[in-house]
Design a protein around this motif. Sequence first.
Motif, PDB file in Angstrom:
ATOM      1  N   GLU A   1      -7.444   0.475  -7.901  1.00 36.46           N
ATOM      2  CA  GLU A   1      -8.652   0.538  -7.071  1.00 36.46           C
ATOM      3  C   GLU A   1      -8.595   1.735  -6.126  1.00 36.46           C
ATOM      4  O   GLU A   1      -9.600   2.428  -5.919  1.00 36.46           O
ATOM      5  CB  GLU A   1      -8.799  -0.763  -6.278  1.00 36.46           C
ATOM      6  CG  GLU A   1     -10.073  -0.839  -5.452  1.00 36.46           C
ATOM      7  CD  GLU A   1     -10.206  -2.156  -4.702  1.00 36.46           C
ATOM      8  OE1 GLU A   1     -11.116  -2.259  -3.860  1.00 36.46           O
ATOM      9  OE2 GLU A   1      -9.391  -3.068  -4.962  1.00 36.46           O
ATOM     10  N   TYR A   2      -7.412   1.985  -5.562  1.00 32.55           N
ATOM     11  CA  TYR A   2      -7.228   3.128  -4.652  1.00 32.55           C
ATOM     12  C   TYR A   2      -7.500   4.449  -5.371  1.00 32.55           C
ATOM     13  O   TYR A   2      -8.093   5.369  -4.797  1.00 32.55           O
ATOM     14  CB  TYR A   2      -5.803   3.096  -4.093  1.00 32.55           C
ATOM     15  CG  TYR A   2      -5.440   4.288  -3.230  1.00 32.55           C
ATOM     16  CD1 TYR A   2      -5.804   4.329  -1.893  1.00 32.55           C
ATOM     17  CD2 TYR A   2      -4.731   5.368  -3.765  1.00 32.55           C
ATOM     18  CE1 TYR A   2      -5.468   5.419  -1.087  1.00 32.55           C
ATOM     19  CE2 TYR A   2      -4.389   6.456  -2.980  1.00 32.55           C
ATOM     20  CZ  TYR A   2      -4.767   6.476  -1.644  1.00 32.55           C
ATOM     21  OH  TYR A   2      -4.442   7.569  -0.855  1.00 32.55           O
TER      22      TYR A   2
ATOM     23  N   ASN B   1       0.605   3.696  -2.998  1.00 35.00           N
ATOM     24  CA  ASN B   1      -0.644   4.391  -3.292  1.00 35.00           C
ATOM     25  C   ASN B   1      -0.550   5.891  -3.052  1.00 35.00           C
ATOM     26  O   ASN B   1      -0.862   6.711  -3.928  1.00 35.00           O
ATOM     27  CB  ASN B   1      -1.786   3.800  -2.463  1.00 35.00           C
ATOM     28  CG  ASN B   1      -2.068   2.353  -2.809  1.00 35.00           C
ATOM     29  OD1 ASN B   1      -1.589   1.839  -3.828  1.00 35.00           O
ATOM     30  ND2 ASN B   1      -2.840   1.680  -1.977  1.00 35.00           N
TER      31      ASN B   1
ATOM     32  N   ASN C   1      -4.301  -3.086  -7.015  1.00 35.63           N
ATOM     33  CA  ASN C   1      -4.674  -2.430  -5.760  1.00 35.63           C
ATOM     34  C   ASN C   1      -4.548  -0.915  -5.879  1.00 35.63           C
ATOM     35  O   ASN C   1      -5.400  -0.163  -5.382  1.00 35.63           O
ATOM     36  CB  ASN C   1      -3.796  -2.951  -4.617  1.00 35.63           C
ATOM     37  CG  ASN C   1      -4.181  -2.343  -3.280  1.00 35.63           C
ATOM     38  OD1 ASN C   1      -5.342  -2.380  -2.877  1.00 35.63           O
ATOM     39  ND2 ASN C   1      -3.215  -1.759  -2.583  1.00 35.63           N
TER      40      ASN C   1
ATOM     41  N   ASN D   1       0.803  -1.229   0.000  1.00 33.93           N
ATOM     42  CA  ASN D   1       0.000   0.000   0.000  1.00 33.93           C
ATOM     43  C   ASN D   1       0.834   1.277   0.000  1.00 33.93           C
ATOM     44  O   ASN D   1       0.298   2.369  -0.205  1.00 33.93           O
ATOM     45  CB  ASN D   1      -0.938   0.018   1.209  1.00 33.93           C
ATOM     46  CG  ASN D   1      -1.981  -1.082   1.141  1.00 33.93           C
ATOM     47  OD1 ASN D   1      -2.440  -1.442   0.053  1.00 33.93           O
ATOM     48  ND2 ASN D   1      -2.353  -1.641   2.289  1.00 33.93           N
TER      49      ASN D   1
END
Length: 298
Positions: A115-116, A88, A112, A85
């Motif tokens: 999507e963030y 991000n 991921n 993460n």
Amino acid sequence: MLKGLRKSRVSKDIIIILVFAIIISFISILINMPSTTPYSPFNTGGNGYSNLLSIKSINVNFVKDARELNQKTLVIIPLRRNPGNAINQLVEDMLKYGTTIVILDEDGYSNNLLEYLRIKARVEIYKVLDEVSKIRSREFPLIELVLGNNTMKIATYRPSYIILDEENTVSVAKTSRYAYADVDRNGYYTVGESMGEYLIACSWKINNGVLWLVADLDLFANNLMDLGDNIDFLYKLMSSGKASIIVDYIDLDIVDLFKYWFNNLVPGVSIQDRISLALLSYFVVLVVIAMMKYVEKK
């Protein structure tokens, strides 16, 4: 007694020179040791990024700490492993500053992040082959990219593909309609595998920046740089003539890391061809200084 002191000093000078010679020889061996790490800036093989350092008209830097980045440069992030993460917020902040970011991902590690950022897209991991629009073989599909008024043919190597859930992209690059996803991984077309156009690259305008997603880590690798319009594509992306490539997610080995840190510490050792010459220059300077001190003491 004076002669004994002089001999002692001479012996110490010789020992110091020998120690430095051994250290420099050891460094030279490590620096010139071939790298086999995929997508390493020190890998001169087909799947390395070393040729990016030899393009004279652009300035490419490899960066390990993302905080070192100049926000005005093109930022390329190859994902050979899951970044977690942490990436991000980094990407979101750079896009706010107006940075152009290129994510190279063929294993779905960027899903991921997408999507963030609320981008309705994902990378599928199946490799795309093309029997018609290709270079060398079906494993090197040529994709067509329209960028502004320019239409380019970009060479790829066993790329994955992108699925879009909404058409909100700025640019897209697709294969020919004779491409197919190699679902059974046998390297050939099998009855039942879907043949058609596959999306390999696309971009979005986000905040003040631009985010590119390319489902191929080899896009700027040595084996593709002279094929298709890959270098021209890199030029088009660079508004300032500078590019930074984040190496945090390439998994550099110990030798690569040593080369990286040494290149940052020692001026003049930034391009692979000049490494031996630069080390030789440092050694010559060291010997000259030692000789001058010897003459003074004498």
